[in-house]
Write a protein that holds these residues in place. Structure first.
Motif, PDB file in Angstrom:
ATOM      1  N   ASP A 129       0.845  -1.189   0.000  1.00  0.00           N
ATOM      2  CA  ASP A 129       0.000   0.000   0.000  1.00  0.00           C
ATOM      3  C   ASP A 129       0.881   1.240   0.000  1.00  0.00           C
ATOM      4  O   ASP A 129       1.910   1.281   0.678  1.00  0.00           O
ATOM      5  CB  ASP A 129      -0.906   0.018   1.228  1.00  0.00           C
ATOM      6  CG  ASP A 129      -1.915  -1.112   1.223  1.00  0.00           C
ATOM      7  OD1 ASP A 129      -2.850  -1.061   0.400  1.00  0.00           O
ATOM      8  OD2 ASP A 129      -1.757  -2.051   2.031  1.00  0.00           O
ATOM      9  N   SER A 155       1.767   5.275   0.695  1.00  0.00           N
ATOM     10  CA  SER A 155       1.502   6.324   1.681  1.00  0.00           C
ATOM     11  C   SER A 155       2.199   7.587   1.207  1.00  0.00           C
ATOM     12  O   SER A 155       3.079   7.544   0.341  1.00  0.00           O
ATOM     13  CB  SER A 155       2.014   5.920   3.066  1.00  0.00           C
ATOM     14  OG  SER A 155       3.413   5.676   3.036  1.00  0.00           O
ATOM     15  N   GLY A 186      -7.002  -0.666  -5.883  1.00  0.00           N
ATOM     16  CA  GLY A 186      -7.479   0.458  -5.088  1.00  0.00           C
ATOM     17  C   GLY A 186      -7.731   1.706  -5.937  1.00  0.00           C
ATOM     18  O   GLY A 186      -7.945   1.644  -7.144  1.00  0.00           O
ATOM     19  N   ALA A 231      -3.004   3.653  -5.315  1.00  0.00           N
ATOM     20  CA  ALA A 231      -2.901   3.444  -3.874  1.00  0.00           C
ATOM     21  C   ALA A 231      -2.332   2.086  -3.487  1.00  0.00           C
ATOM     22  O   ALA A 231      -1.701   1.955  -2.439  1.00  0.00           O
ATOM     23  CB  ALA A 231      -4.280   3.599  -3.234  1.00  0.00           C
ATOM     24  N   ARG A 232      -2.532   1.071  -4.302  1.00  0.00           N
ATOM     25  CA  ARG A 232      -2.146  -0.285  -3.905  1.00  0.00           C
ATOM     26  C   ARG A 232      -1.743  -1.058  -5.154  1.00  0.00           C
ATOM     27  O   ARG A 232      -2.280  -0.814  -6.238  1.00  0.00           O
ATOM     28  CB  ARG A 232      -3.319  -0.980  -3.201  1.00  0.00           C
ATOM     29  CG  ARG A 232      -3.044  -2.396  -2.693  1.00  0.00           C
ATOM     30  CD  ARG A 232      -4.278  -2.915  -1.956  1.00  0.00           C
ATOM     31  NE  ARG A 232      -4.170  -4.325  -1.595  1.00  0.00           N
ATOM     32  CZ  ARG A 232      -3.568  -4.761  -0.488  1.00  0.00           C
ATOM     33  NH1 ARG A 232      -3.027  -3.887   0.353  1.00  0.00           N
ATOM     34  NH2 ARG A 232      -3.526  -6.051  -0.213  1.00  0.00           N
TER      35      ARG A 232
END
Length: 251
Positions: free
Chosen positions: A49, A51, A99, A111-112
């Motif tokens: 994931d 960030s 995502g 995002a993923r």
């Protein structure tokens, strides 16, 4: 008036391509990748994931930020990035975009992701790579790896392609791009034996303990690496034999 991006709801996860450097944990129990640009200091696994690398609290990817994973639509565009000097030893990743994502003209920011396949380029000598070896750089707790043939390992810490895929887990496939013909055995440099780094990593060229859960593809890859090392050792013995024979003839 607040502008909104058009929404997409694909039935299948989009596929993208990117380049990254393979890395191995200091204790030799985990494998992953590190990016070549934004966020390159943070290694990630096969499934990861994103960030915000700036430490902001918004979810990645944010429309007004650069955070999130990045990939391109076309594989050839990713392969073109391997031409730059600092990316010559990187590998090409085929990823599933998962995502939330933002679509751009040339790729996604998302995002993923799940890394499906890692394609390893040839060794620096041009031969097909059979292992990933210590590249001489790293991140805290991680060794950076580079493609290597059996003849160019020269005592470096290394891991076979099948073992890297096993350590990375989550169904990762690691394939080797075909290289040019191998150099003549007499041209292969002699192996050096520097001290092994701490952490329990096995010295290349020597048999490593095999875990009991390896499948047929992993065992075949391990056997190919050992056979390549054996061929190199036999060539060195033959070269030494010719050298001694010449010295005896001169005497």
């Amino acid at each position: 008036m607040r502008l909104r991006l058009p929404e997409e709801r694909p039935t299948e996860s989009p596929t993208g391509y990117k380049i990254a450097h393979p890395v191995l944990s200091r204790d030799g129990t985990r494998a992953g990748f590190t990016g070549v640009s934004l966020g390159g200091a943070l290694p990630y696994g096969v499934v990861a994931d994103a960030s915000c690398v700036y430490g902001l609290r918004h979810a990645a990817p944010h429309r007004r930020c650069d955070c999130g994973f990045h990939c391109v639509h076309d594989r050839s565009v990713a392969e073109d990035l391997l031409c730059t000097a600092e990316h010559r030893t990187a590998v090409v990743l085929e990823v599933w975009v998962l995502g939330r994502y933002i679509r751009f003209e040339r790729g996604f920011r998302y995002a993923r992701q799940r890394v499906r396949t890692a394609t390893v380029g040839p060794c620096v000598c041009g031969a097909t790579a059979v292992a990933l070896a210590d590249a001489g750089w790293g991140r805290p707790g991680w060794y950076g790896l580079a493609p290597s043939c059996a003849g160019c390992l020269r005592g470096r810490t290394s891991v076979s392609l099948a073992s890297f895929a096993r350590l990375a887990g989550d169904g990762l496939r690691v394939v080797a791009e075909a290289g040019t013909d191998r150099r003549a055995a007499s041209d292969v440099p002699e192996r050096s034996t520097p001290g092994r780094p701490k952490g329990g990593l096995a010295e290349p060229g020597l048999p490593t303990p095999m875990p009991p859960d390896l499948g047929v593809p992993e065992l075949v890859a391990e056997a190919a690496l050992l056979q390549a090392r054996l061929d190199w050792l036999q060539a060195q013995l033959a070269r030494l034999g010719r050298r001694r024979g010449g010295e005896a003839g001169q005497g």
